[in-house]
Design a protein around this motif. Sequence first.
Motif, PDB file in Angstrom:
ATOM      1  N   GLY A  63       0.821  -1.206   0.000  1.00 23.55           N
ATOM      2  CA  GLY A  63       0.000   0.000   0.000  1.00 23.55           C
ATOM      3  C   GLY A  63       0.853   1.254   0.000  1.00 23.55           C
ATOM      4  O   GLY A  63       2.070   1.215   0.108  1.00 23.55           O
ATOM      5  N   THR A  64       0.220   2.395  -0.141  1.00 25.97           N
ATOM      6  CA  THR A  64       0.951   3.649  -0.250  1.00 25.97           C
ATOM      7  C   THR A  64       1.027   4.391   1.077  1.00 25.97           C
ATOM      8  O   THR A  64       1.700   5.417   1.160  1.00 25.97           O
ATOM      9  CB  THR A  64       0.273   4.546  -1.300  1.00 25.97           C
ATOM     10  N   ASP A  65       0.338   3.919   2.084  1.00 28.51           N
ATOM     11  CA  ASP A  65       0.375   4.599   3.376  1.00 28.51           C
ATOM     12  C   ASP A  65       1.783   4.514   3.959  1.00 28.51           C
ATOM     13  O   ASP A  65       2.358   3.428   4.097  1.00 28.51           O
ATOM     14  CB  ASP A  65      -0.623   3.944   4.327  1.00 28.51           C
ATOM     15  N   ARG A  66       2.350   5.652   4.296  1.00 29.04           N
ATOM     16  CA  ARG A  66       3.742   5.680   4.756  1.00 29.04           C
ATOM     17  C   ARG A  66       3.931   4.960   6.081  1.00 29.04           C
ATOM     18  O   ARG A  66       5.004   4.414   6.348  1.00 29.04           O
ATOM     19  CB  ARG A  66       4.201   7.137   4.863  1.00 29.04           C
ATOM     20  N   VAL A 103       7.428   4.285  17.809  1.00 25.24           N
ATOM     21  CA  VAL A 103       6.851   5.513  17.247  1.00 25.24           C
ATOM     22  C   VAL A 103       5.806   5.177  16.185  1.00 25.24           C
ATOM     23  O   VAL A 103       4.718   5.763  16.154  1.00 25.24           O
ATOM     24  CB  VAL A 103       7.971   6.394  16.660  1.00 25.24           C
ATOM     25  N   VAL A 104       6.124   4.216  15.313  1.00 30.76           N
ATOM     26  CA  VAL A 104       5.195   3.843  14.248  1.00 30.76           C
ATOM     27  C   VAL A 104       3.914   3.257  14.834  1.00 30.76           C
ATOM     28  O   VAL A 104       2.803   3.592  14.409  1.00 30.76           O
ATOM     29  CB  VAL A 104       5.864   2.845  13.280  1.00 30.76           C
ATOM     30  N   MET A 105       4.052   2.373  15.823  1.00 29.87           N
ATOM     31  CA  MET A 105       2.866   1.756  16.411  1.00 29.87           C
ATOM     32  C   MET A 105       2.022   2.774  17.173  1.00 29.87           C
ATOM     33  O   MET A 105       0.788   2.693  17.163  1.00 29.87           O
ATOM     34  CB  MET A 105       3.271   0.598  17.326  1.00 29.87           C
ATOM     35  N   LEU A 106       2.650   3.727  17.830  1.00 26.98           N
ATOM     36  CA  LEU A 106       1.884   4.777  18.507  1.00 26.98           C
ATOM     37  C   LEU A 106       1.091   5.611  17.503  1.00 26.98           C
ATOM     38  O   LEU A 106      -0.045   6.024  17.773  1.00 26.98           O
ATOM     39  CB  LEU A 106       2.817   5.674  19.321  1.00 26.98           C
ATOM     40  N   ARG A 107       1.666   5.843  16.342  1.00 30.99           N
ATOM     41  CA  ARG A 107       0.934   6.568  15.304  1.00 30.99           C
ATOM     42  C   ARG A 107      -0.262   5.748  14.827  1.00 30.99           C
ATOM     43  O   ARG A 107      -1.350   6.287  14.594  1.00 30.99           O
ATOM     44  CB  ARG A 107       1.868   6.885  14.134  1.00 30.99           C
TER      45      ARG A 107
END
Length: 410
Positions: A27-30, A313-317
């Motif tokens: 997917g394109t989601d960063r 950080v990614v999981m918190l987002r």
Amino acid sequence: MAQEPTNAAGRATGQARISLGAVLRPGTDRTVIALYAITLLLVGFGLIMVLSSSSITSYLDDQGFFGGFWKQATFALIGLPLMLIAAALPITFWKRWAWYLLGFGILLQLLVFTPLGIEVYGNRNWIQIGSFGAQPSEALKLALVVWIGAVLQRKEPLLGQMKHEFIPVIFPGAILALGVVLAGRDLGTVLIMAAMVFGAMYFGGVSGKTLGVTAAGGLLAVVFFVVTSQNRLDRLFGHAAGNDDYSGLGWQPLHGLWALAGGGLFGVGLGGSKAKWSWLPAADNDYIFAIIGEELGLIGALLVIGLFVALTVVMLRIISRARDRFGKAVVGGILVWIVGQAFVNIGVVIGVLPVLGVPLPLISAGGTALIACLAAIGVVVSIARDGAQYQEELAAAGAGSSDQRRPRTR
């Protein structure tokens, strides 16, 4: 005219293939791309370090220098497609099957008390079928956190009332799942699972009062199980005394620290470890971080820590963008499981914590743990994609409202 149905069928087949590709494509989601990138970096780095740290013991076990590496690589080849499959499934699948997954996970864990179960380092937490060995508690972790998310979602109108927050999340759900693992005397895994349950409840929006009572009850339970086990008391007091029992319980933690100290800033070079020459037990598993520090130095050790911080950080987002309470609870629990276990493992190796016997997620040798962590990452990706779609829906709804409020021009 006879060619028309063939072309139509071909177009239909092509569309089906495109749809399948769209499901499996990252997917394109960063955020999703970042999650995949960090996971692949950790797994790839882990394979390199397993190759280095297990080469000597593999050779001594008549498996050749690459025996441990090929085994871990095989599990990675199983876990990575499983991660993609889990990521492709909609979150409605996990909500619908949560109760069945928990039941299946508990049944798997109960197999350790059958003739299939074996004891490793005093813990009966493994099953052995021929040459295949597995640790059912790793699968139970994922089943438990998905189940907690589903229950919190279903009971959302009742949250805030302690009775409904405890039942059935803590009793009988979590107590039953943790109890069957503790019955095999694996307190280290139970502590990680307990922290995971607490994390899922916290990010799932359970009240502070319930969280406080849960934490106090968990702390008392830990104290009880430590003081009622002479081995655990010996390890705790040995750690407090600086692991001065060189020939006994202090052997492993001391050699782990010496390996770290020998690495210095830049390390002795990949493959150059001395500790892995049968000096450090579990060099490719629980103490692989010591080999990382010895061979790659402080720089390599900080790189590993940095990857887990980035994963946090990614999981918190992803939690902040989740559509509902289910997504927040599940990702929060998996965050505490993987990242929390990583820092517990590192804390043990650097001497901050007593020996608990938990591996470094996504890096240490261990097939069941690697597959379970990759499957959990897949569930996180599934929730992240749903959250990205939810954010797009909110943006579209906001744009529609703005268009309606905007005055028309003639």
